[in-house]
Design an enzyme around this catalytic site. Sequence first.
Site, PDB file in Angstrom:
ATOM      1  CB  SER A   1       0.116   3.942  -4.488  1.00 55.95           C
ATOM      2  OG  SER A   1      -1.000   3.367  -3.830  1.00 55.95           O
TER       3      SER A   1
ATOM      4  CG  ASN B   1       0.817   1.179   4.880  1.00 53.06           C
ATOM      5  OD1 ASN B   1       0.499   1.882   5.836  1.00 53.06           O
ATOM      6  ND2 ASN B   1       0.438   1.465   3.638  1.00 53.06           N
TER       7      ASN B   1
ATOM      8  CB  ALA C   1     -12.478  -7.948  13.991  1.00 48.61           C
TER       9      ALA C   1
ATOM     10  CE1 TYR D   1      -8.738  -0.122   9.113  1.00 49.68           C
ATOM     11  CE2 TYR D   1      -9.123   0.750  11.310  1.00 49.68           C
ATOM     12  CZ  TYR D   1      -8.353   0.691  10.168  1.00 49.68           C
ATOM     13  OH  TYR D   1      -7.201   1.435  10.078  1.00 49.68           O
TER      14      TYR D   1
ATOM     15  CE  LYS E   1      -5.665  -1.855   9.976  1.00 53.25           C
ATOM     16  NZ  LYS E   1      -4.492  -1.963   9.089  1.00 53.25           N
TER      17      LYS E   1
ATOM     18  CB  SER F   1      -5.971   0.875  13.438  1.00 54.63           C
ATOM     19  OG  SER F   1      -6.839   1.904  13.853  1.00 54.63           O
TER      20      SER F   1
ATOM     21  CB  ILE G   1      -2.601   9.364  10.153  1.00 50.94           C
ATOM     22  CG1 ILE G   1      -2.143   8.517  11.358  1.00 50.94           C
ATOM     23  CG2 ILE G   1      -1.419  10.023   9.448  1.00 50.94           C
ATOM     24  CD1 ILE G   1      -1.413   9.247  12.454  1.00 50.94           C
TER      25      ILE G   1
ATOM     26  N   GLY H   1       0.822  -1.218   0.000  1.00 51.97           N
ATOM     27  CA  GLY H   1       0.000   0.000   0.000  1.00 51.97           C
ATOM     28  C   GLY H   1       0.842   1.248   0.000  1.00 51.97           C
TER      29      GLY H   1
HETATM   30  P1  NAP Z   1      -5.011   4.991   2.094  1.00 50.22           P
HETATM   31  O1  NAP Z   1      -4.581   6.408   1.993  1.00 50.22           O
HETATM   32  O2  NAP Z   1      -6.434   4.664   1.835  1.00 50.22           O
HETATM   33  O3  NAP Z   1      -4.064   4.079   1.167  1.00 50.22           O
HETATM   34  C1  NAP Z   1      -4.291   2.710   1.106  1.00 50.22           C
HETATM   35  C2  NAP Z   1      -3.172   2.046   0.355  1.00 50.22           C
HETATM   36  O4  NAP Z   1      -3.384   0.616   0.365  1.00 50.22           O
HETATM   37  C3  NAP Z   1      -3.091   2.451  -1.099  1.00 50.22           C
HETATM   38  O5  NAP Z   1      -1.728   2.476  -1.471  1.00 50.22           O
HETATM   39  C4  NAP Z   1      -3.829   1.321  -1.822  1.00 50.22           C
HETATM   40  O6  NAP Z   1      -3.409   1.143  -3.187  1.00 50.22           O
HETATM   41  C5  NAP Z   1      -3.373   0.145  -0.981  1.00 50.22           C
HETATM   42  N1  NAP Z   1      -4.227  -1.056  -1.073  1.00 50.22           N
HETATM   43  C6  NAP Z   1      -5.542  -1.172  -0.784  1.00 50.22           C
HETATM   44  N2  NAP Z   1      -5.950  -2.451  -0.967  1.00 50.22           N
HETATM   45  C7  NAP Z   1      -4.852  -3.151  -1.376  1.00 50.22           C
HETATM   46  C8  NAP Z   1      -4.623  -4.494  -1.751  1.00 50.22           C
HETATM   47  N3  NAP Z   1      -5.599  -5.419  -1.715  1.00 50.22           N
HETATM   48  N4  NAP Z   1      -3.372  -4.855  -2.144  1.00 50.22           N
HETATM   49  C9  NAP Z   1      -2.364  -3.940  -2.185  1.00 50.22           C
HETATM   50  N5  NAP Z   1      -2.522  -2.652  -1.836  1.00 50.22           N
HETATM   51  C10 NAP Z   1      -3.756  -2.259  -1.450  1.00 50.22           C
HETATM   52  O7  NAP Z   1      -4.712   4.428   3.582  1.00 50.22           O
HETATM   53  P2  NAP Z   1      -3.851   5.052   4.778  1.00 50.22           P
HETATM   54  O8  NAP Z   1      -4.710   5.986   5.549  1.00 50.22           O
HETATM   55  O9  NAP Z   1      -2.535   5.479   4.275  1.00 50.22           O
HETATM   56  O10 NAP Z   1      -3.686   3.754   5.695  1.00 50.22           O
HETATM   57  C11 NAP Z   1      -2.551   2.914   5.598  1.00 50.22           C
HETATM   58  C12 NAP Z   1      -2.624   1.879   6.716  1.00 50.22           C
HETATM   59  O11 NAP Z   1      -2.665   2.561   7.973  1.00 50.22           O
HETATM   60  C13 NAP Z   1      -3.862   1.003   6.671  1.00 50.22           C
HETATM   61  O12 NAP Z   1      -3.557  -0.299   7.065  1.00 50.22           O
HETATM   62  C14 NAP Z   1      -4.778   1.658   7.680  1.00 50.22           C
HETATM   63  O13 NAP Z   1      -5.687   0.730   8.219  1.00 50.22           O
HETATM   64  C15 NAP Z   1      -3.774   2.125   8.712  1.00 50.22           C
HETATM   65  N6  NAP Z   1      -4.246   3.210   9.543  1.00 50.22           N
HETATM   66  C16 NAP Z   1      -4.520   4.423   9.032  1.00 50.22           C
HETATM   67  C17 NAP Z   1      -4.977   5.431   9.872  1.00 50.22           C
HETATM   68  C18 NAP Z   1      -5.283   6.799   9.386  1.00 50.22           C
HETATM   69  O14 NAP Z   1      -5.726   7.638  10.210  1.00 50.22           O
HETATM   70  N7  NAP Z   1      -5.105   7.121   8.117  1.00 50.22           N
HETATM   71  C19 NAP Z   1      -5.182   5.185  11.232  1.00 50.22           C
HETATM   72  C20 NAP Z   1      -4.895   3.922  11.711  1.00 50.22           C
HETATM   73  C21 NAP Z   1      -4.412   2.949  10.873  1.00 50.22           C
HETATM   74  P3  NAP Z   1      -4.095   2.027  -4.396  1.00 50.22           P
HETATM   75  O15 NAP Z   1      -3.541   3.413  -4.270  1.00 50.22           O
HETATM   76  O16 NAP Z   1      -3.637   1.327  -5.629  1.00 50.22           O
HETATM   77  O17 NAP Z   1      -5.573   1.968  -4.177  1.00 50.22           O
END
Ligand code: NAP
Length: 250
Positions: free
Chosen positions: A18, A94, A161, A159, A163, A146, A192, A16
């Site tokens: 990108s 990630n 569950a 979600y 994590k 998370s 974030i 993930g």
């Molecule tokens: P995001 O901006 O939605 O980005 C998600 C990333 O995961 C993208 O690069 C997407 O690729 C990729 N992805 C989704 N499904 C995939 C799959 N089946 N195979 C490979 N790649 C896949 O998410 P984020 O906020 O950066 O979150 C990143 C991680 O942190 C996640 O695990 C999330 O649960 C965790 N997290 C985030 C927060 C927060 O506040 N943002 C808080 C707690 C935990 P594409 O670009 O190609 O779609």
Amino acid sequence: MSEDILLKDRVALVTGASRGLGRAIAISLARNGAKVAINYLSNDTEANKVAEAIQADGGETMMAKGSIADGTFVKDMVKQVVKQWGKLDILVNNAGITRDNLLPRMADEAWDEVMNTNLRGAYLCTKFAVRPMMEQSWGRIINIASLAGVIGNMGQANYSASKGGLIAFTKSVAREVGSRKITANVIAPGFIVTDMTGKLPQEAKDNILTRIPLKRFGTPDDIASLAVFLAGESAGYITAQVICVDGGVI
Ligand code: NAP
């Protein structure tokens, strides 16, 4: 690059990568000397921008497009990384998705999709990545869970569950591979600013902010700096831990 570069000669795979946290983690690992494979699902434009940013800094990168929920793809992805750079030292699980709803209204598909990406995906990537790490008796597994996986969250039973499962998975893996100098730890971010949290209504964001003592939302770099530390040599005695990066949420 000078000799004291933290991750010099290290090879990393970030899922993930990108967008959001994955993007910041990939760029930070590369800035600290690691060669970084960029996994993502479909967004070529954003993934290419990450690769360009790394290359502009003089770093090395490769693309690994595909779903981490697909075992055949994951096996091949790890094989390609090892073929390209001879090894794999650092895995950052990630990639993650949300499909939020209150439990009575939750579609079974929403449960399955979240479990398949967030938990099965991390399981598959770790299973295949741990083999080259065991052979070289060195490795770093960094799993992005998370705060929801620690304390739960309304509307996120699926979600949370996934994590919580990722946390238990990480602790078990840490116990299994510790004797090979492989560490496995969890970073549990709070709120974030990324595309994922951008979807939330303003009222929900305002409410969350009142619970954060540091009075701001986190940035992807707040997470990336810890990932770099955990990937380095100096974090070698830290394993099976869950580190919350959440501004002190209450
Ligand atoms: P995001 O901006 O939605 O980005 C998600 C990333 O995961 C993208 O690069 C997407 O690729 C990729 N992805 C989704 N499904 C995939 C799959 N089946 N195979 C490979 N790649 C896949 O998410 P984020 O906020 O950066 O979150 C990143 C991680 O942190 C996640 O695990 C999330 O649960 C965790 N997290 C985030 C927060 C927060 O506040 N943002 C808080 C707690 C935990 P594409 O670009 O190609 O779609």
